[in-house]
Design a protein around this motif. Structure first.
Motif, PDB file in Angstrom:
ATOM      1  N   SER A  39       0.813  -1.215   0.000  1.00  0.00           N
ATOM      2  CA  SER A  39       0.000   0.000   0.000  1.00  0.00           C
ATOM      3  C   SER A  39       0.843   1.261   0.000  1.00  0.00           C
ATOM      4  CB  SER A  39      -0.931   0.018   1.209  1.00  0.00           C
ATOM      5  OG  SER A  39      -0.180  -0.080   2.417  1.00  0.00           O
ATOM      6  N   THR A  40       2.086   1.198   0.419  1.00  0.00           N
ATOM      7  CA  THR A  40       2.940   2.378   0.469  1.00  0.00           C
ATOM      8  C   THR A  40       4.296   2.056  -0.124  1.00  0.00           C
ATOM      9  OG1 THR A  40       3.854   1.830   2.654  1.00  0.00           O
ATOM     10  CG2 THR A  40       1.816   3.135   2.613  1.00  0.00           C
ATOM     11  N   VAL A  41       5.047   3.122  -0.445  1.00  0.00           N
ATOM     12  CA  VAL A  41       6.402   2.941  -0.969  1.00  0.00           C
ATOM     13  C   VAL A  41       7.276   2.242   0.052  1.00  0.00           C
ATOM     14  CG1 VAL A  41       8.478   4.162  -1.727  1.00  0.00           C
ATOM     15  CG2 VAL A  41       6.232   4.949  -2.488  1.00  0.00           C
ATOM     16  N   GLU A  42       7.114   2.619   1.345  1.00  0.00           N
ATOM     17  CA  GLU A  42       7.920   2.003   2.395  1.00  0.00           C
ATOM     18  C   GLU A  42       7.651   0.511   2.491  1.00  0.00           C
ATOM     19  OE1 GLU A  42       6.175   4.753   2.680  1.00  0.00           O
ATOM     20  OE2 GLU A  42       7.784   6.246   2.875  1.00  0.00           O
ATOM     21  N   GLU A  43       6.361   0.135   2.368  1.00  0.00           N
ATOM     22  CA  GLU A  43       6.014  -1.284   2.435  1.00  0.00           C
ATOM     23  C   GLU A  43       6.623  -2.040   1.261  1.00  0.00           C
ATOM     24  OE1 GLU A  43       2.075  -4.188   2.582  1.00  0.00           O
ATOM     25  OE2 GLU A  43       1.864  -2.017   2.846  1.00  0.00           O
ATOM     26  N   SER A  44       6.639  -1.418   0.081  1.00  0.00           N
ATOM     27  CA  SER A  44       7.239  -2.053  -1.090  1.00  0.00           C
ATOM     28  C   SER A  44       8.712  -2.316  -0.866  1.00  0.00           C
ATOM     29  CB  SER A  44       7.048  -1.156  -2.323  1.00  0.00           C
ATOM     30  OG  SER A  44       5.679  -0.994  -2.618  1.00  0.00           O
ATOM     31  N   MET A  45       9.418  -1.326  -0.291  1.00  0.00           N
ATOM     32  CA  MET A  45      10.850  -1.487  -0.061  1.00  0.00           C
ATOM     33  C   MET A  45      11.125  -2.547   1.004  1.00  0.00           C
ATOM     34  SD  MET A  45      12.162   0.346  -2.275  1.00  0.00           S
ATOM     35  CE  MET A  45      10.681  -0.007  -3.244  1.00  0.00           C
ATOM     36  N   ASP A  46      10.278  -2.615   2.003  1.00  0.00           N
ATOM     37  CA  ASP A  46      10.445  -3.639   3.033  1.00  0.00           C
ATOM     38  C   ASP A  46      10.286  -5.035   2.431  1.00  0.00           C
ATOM     39  OD1 ASP A  46      10.914  -1.774   4.976  1.00  0.00           O
ATOM     40  OD2 ASP A  46       8.844  -1.695   5.683  1.00  0.00           O
ATOM     41  N   LEU A  47       9.370  -5.165   1.483  1.00  0.00           N
ATOM     42  CA  LEU A  47       9.165  -6.459   0.848  1.00  0.00           C
ATOM     43  C   LEU A  47      10.390  -6.895   0.054  1.00  0.00           C
ATOM     44  CD1 LEU A  47       5.463  -6.111  -0.340  1.00  0.00           C
ATOM     45  CD2 LEU A  47       6.340  -7.765   1.319  1.00  0.00           C
ATOM     46  N   LEU A  48      11.104  -5.947  -0.573  1.00  0.00           N
ATOM     47  CA  LEU A  48      12.297  -6.293  -1.343  1.00  0.00           C
ATOM     48  C   LEU A  48      13.370  -6.928  -0.463  1.00  0.00           C
ATOM     49  CD1 LEU A  48      12.763  -3.275  -3.801  1.00  0.00           C
ATOM     50  CD2 LEU A  48      11.898  -5.560  -4.299  1.00  0.00           C
ATOM     51  N   LEU A  49      13.341  -6.614   0.832  1.00  0.00           N
ATOM     52  CA  LEU A  49      14.319  -7.208   1.755  1.00  0.00           C
ATOM     53  C   LEU A  49      14.084  -8.702   1.925  1.00  0.00           C
ATOM     54  CD1 LEU A  49      14.328  -4.427   4.513  1.00  0.00           C
ATOM     55  CD2 LEU A  49      16.050  -4.809   2.754  1.00  0.00           C
ATOM     56  N   HIS A  50      12.900  -9.183   1.548  1.00  0.00           N
ATOM     57  CA  HIS A  50      12.550 -10.593   1.730  1.00  0.00           C
ATOM     58  C   HIS A  50      12.530 -11.347   0.406  1.00  0.00           C
ATOM     59  CE1 HIS A  50      11.452  -9.735   5.902  1.00  0.00           C
ATOM     60  NE2 HIS A  50      10.806  -8.675   5.455  1.00  0.00           N
ATOM     61  N   VAL A  51      13.228 -10.840  -0.596  1.00  0.00           N
ATOM     62  CA  VAL A  51      13.227 -11.479  -1.910  1.00  0.00           C
ATOM     63  C   VAL A  51      13.881 -12.856  -1.839  1.00  0.00           C
ATOM     64  CG1 VAL A  51      15.428 -10.444  -2.619  1.00  0.00           C
ATOM     65  CG2 VAL A  51      13.750 -11.120  -4.349  1.00  0.00           C
ATOM     66  N   GLU A  52      13.318 -13.803  -2.566  1.00  0.00           N
ATOM     67  CA  GLU A  52      13.836 -15.159  -2.664  1.00  0.00           C
ATOM     68  C   GLU A  52      14.090 -15.475  -4.138  1.00  0.00           C
ATOM     69  OE1 GLU A  52      14.628 -17.155  -0.277  1.00  0.00           O
ATOM     70  OE2 GLU A  52      13.746 -16.131   1.464  1.00  0.00           O
ATOM     71  N   PRO A  53      14.969 -16.457  -4.419  1.00  0.00           N
ATOM     72  CA  PRO A  53      15.234 -16.820  -5.820  1.00  0.00           C
ATOM     73  C   PRO A  53      13.969 -17.118  -6.617  1.00  0.00           C
ATOM     74  CG  PRO A  53      16.837 -17.875  -4.391  1.00  0.00           C
ATOM     75  CD  PRO A  53      15.847 -17.201  -3.486  1.00  0.00           C
ATOM     76  N   GLU A  54      12.972 -17.735  -5.974  1.00  0.00           N
ATOM     77  CA  GLU A  54      11.736 -18.061  -6.704  1.00  0.00           C
ATOM     78  C   GLU A  54      11.003 -16.802  -7.148  1.00  0.00           C
ATOM     79  OE1 GLU A  54       8.321 -19.248  -3.875  1.00  0.00           O
ATOM     80  OE2 GLU A  54      10.144 -19.793  -2.767  1.00  0.00           O
ATOM     81  N   ASP A  55      11.140 -15.696  -6.371  1.00  0.00           N
ATOM     82  CA  ASP A  55      10.525 -14.435  -6.771  1.00  0.00           C
ATOM     83  C   ASP A  55      11.196 -13.889  -8.027  1.00  0.00           C
ATOM     84  OD1 ASP A  55       8.910 -14.538  -4.432  1.00  0.00           O
ATOM     85  OD2 ASP A  55      10.546 -13.643  -3.270  1.00  0.00           O
ATOM     86  N   LEU A  56      12.517 -13.978  -8.074  1.00  0.00           N
ATOM     87  CA  LEU A  56      13.254 -13.501  -9.241  1.00  0.00           C
ATOM     88  C   LEU A  56      12.950 -14.352 -10.468  1.00  0.00           C
ATOM     89  CD1 LEU A  56      16.673 -12.776  -7.489  1.00  0.00           C
ATOM     90  CD2 LEU A  56      15.011 -11.085  -8.287  1.00  0.00           C
ATOM     91  N   MET A  57      12.710 -15.648 -10.264  1.00  0.00           N
ATOM     92  CA  MET A  57      12.338 -16.511 -11.384  1.00  0.00           C
ATOM     93  C   MET A  57      10.974 -16.113 -11.929  1.00  0.00           C
ATOM     94  SD  MET A  57      13.705 -20.204  -9.986  1.00  0.00           S
ATOM     95  CE  MET A  57      12.822 -21.097 -11.261  1.00  0.00           C
ATOM     96  N   ARG A  58      10.035 -15.815 -11.040  1.00  0.00           N
ATOM     97  CA  ARG A  58       8.714 -15.378 -11.496  1.00  0.00           C
ATOM     98  C   ARG A  58       8.802 -14.012 -12.180  1.00  0.00           C
ATOM     99  NH1 ARG A  58       6.860 -17.582  -6.363  1.00  0.00           N
ATOM    100  NH2 ARG A  58       5.734 -19.523  -6.746  1.00  0.00           N
TER     101      ARG A  58
END
Length: 426
Positions: free
Chosen positions: A272-291
């Motif tokens: 919902s916010t830019v801050e929330e988007s950036m926080d989510l990037l901290l939890h990136v996994e290889p499967e996310d990059l594959m998708r």
């Protein structure tokens, strides 16, 4: 041969008939058996070199981060990850020349992937790391890369740039850093099969695999394209550190879907916010990059992943004034060469930050806004006789008003726009 003519080893007294070969010296002989035994003895008794013999010249991770802090504001988590990864990478290079009990253990290459919106400092971090370590540096734009044989730059062109920046010193280039920008633009355009080739997406990912991992690339000695019967310069990329960066717009939605699965429809979970988007990037996994569109082999060549935060107003303000090469300091130095002291009121700096944030291009927008404010002033200041101090107020930034000028005692009237000038004592 008579018995008196048979030669013997001066060390073990074996005859030439008992050994494979006998090496003659001045009046002495040594057999191949004794030579082999001597080599084994020397190996066994040789003192093992200390693992940190050559590492003293390499800054510690804490020292690397401290120097990064002088040039890049914020992004502490990313700085720590980069500092450790770069330190381990160059220790890995140095360990190749040392002997230890871990010789059979091969340290893998630590190429880095940086995620984060534009203007958050990805390129600056990579450039500063190269400057700290005093190694050659090259920037490549992934959007210009295509598969070999197609119009555009092939993947080996990025090695050409590195060699040029190393003054064509191959050994130095082989320890350099290459930053590949806009790497997120290399994703597959579609999961479905297509008649036409994806020459700037998955095809380039495939082409980058060997260079990222380590290969010997043959490149033209002075750049340009390859030609038949042309002598090539060969550069081994095994020890070249690759740092890839991109904005990865939309990746946060993929991560959110994985972390907060919902049924369907309007209840779908999205940041919902830019801050929330950036926080989510901290939890990136290889499967996310594959998708997102990367092939597994490519993700595997970038084992270190770190995310950069969107810059806050406070961070943008620090960028304006804090680093050694801060924009405000640059303009202050330029006006000082004219004999004029430049001062920004706090409210003026806040207005600059607010206008830059509206452009949504991070720290890059600061220069654009500041250029708009300062260009008219820089044009007229040299013509103002006796100017000794120039004060930038919020009105100057917001409405293009004239700055406040202080004049030397010998000058009683001068201004950029006389009708708007205000005396400094007001």
């Amino acid at each position: 041969m008579s018995t008196s003519e048979i030669l013997h080893c001066s060390f073990c007294n074996r005859s030439s008939q008992e050994v494979g070969s006998l090496i003659a010296g001045k009046g002495v002989y040594i057999c191949d058996v004794c030579v082999q035994n001597s080599v084994e003895i020397l190996k066994k008794n040789a003192p093992a070199p200390k693992l940190r013999t050559d590492v003293k010249a390499l800054p510690k991770p804490s020292e690397i981060k401290r120097q990064l802090d002088e040039h890049v504001i914020g992004q502490n988590e990313a700085k720590e990850v980069l500092s450790v990864s770069v330190y381990n990478h160059y220790k890995r290079i140095q360990s190749q020349h040392l002997v230890s009990s871990f010789d059979e253990v091969e340290i893998e290459k630590s190429n880095i992937l940086m995620l984060g919106p534009t203007g958050t400092g990805k390129t600056l971090l990579a450039q500063t790391l190269a400057r700290i370590l005093d190694v050659p540096f090259a920037i490549a734009d992934a959007t210009t890369l295509t598969e070999a044989g197609y119009v555009g730059d092939d993947v080996e062109s990025i090695i050409v740039n590195l060699l040029q920046n190393a003054d064509y010193n191959v050994e130095r280039a082989e320890r350099g850093i290459i930053y590949v920008d806009e790497i997120d633009k290399l994703t597959r355009k579609s999961d479905s099969a297509s008649i036409t080739r994806d020459v700037s997406g998955e095809g380039v990912q495939q082409g980058l695999l060997k260079i990222l991992e380590g290969t010997v690339a043959g490149i033209p000695p002075k750049g340009g394209r390859k030609h038949p019967e042309q002598s090539l310069v060969y550069v081994n990329t095994r020890n070249v550190l690759f740092i890839c960066g991109g904005a990865f717009e939309g990746l946060e939605k993929i991560i959110a879907k994985r972390m907060k699965p919902t049924t369907m429809g309007f209840t779908a979970s999205t940041p919902s916010t830019v801050e929330e988007s950036m926080d989510l990037l901290l939890h990136v996994e290889p499967e996310d990059l594959m998708r997102f569109g990367f092939i597994p082999e490519f993700i595997g060549r970038l084992p270190v992943v770190t995310a950069l935060h969107q810059l806050t107003n406070e961070a943008m303000l620090d960028i304006l004034t804090g680093p050694k090469n801060a924009l405000v300091k640059q303009y202050q130095k330029l006006l000082l060469l004219e004999g004029v002291e430049l001062v920004f009121e706090p409210a003026a700096l806040e207005c600059i930050v607010a206008k830059a944030q509206k452009r949504r291009t991070g720290a890059r927008a600061l220069r654009g806004v500041l250029e708009q404010v300062m260009n008219p002033i820089m044009y007229k200041i040299p013509d103002v006789a006796g100017a000794r101090k120039c004060v930038i107020t919020a009105d100057v930034v917001e409405r293009g008003a004239s700055p406040l000028l202080e004049l030397s005692e010998q000058q009683d009237s001068a201004a950029l726009q006389p009708k708007q000038r205000r005396a400094s004592e007001n």
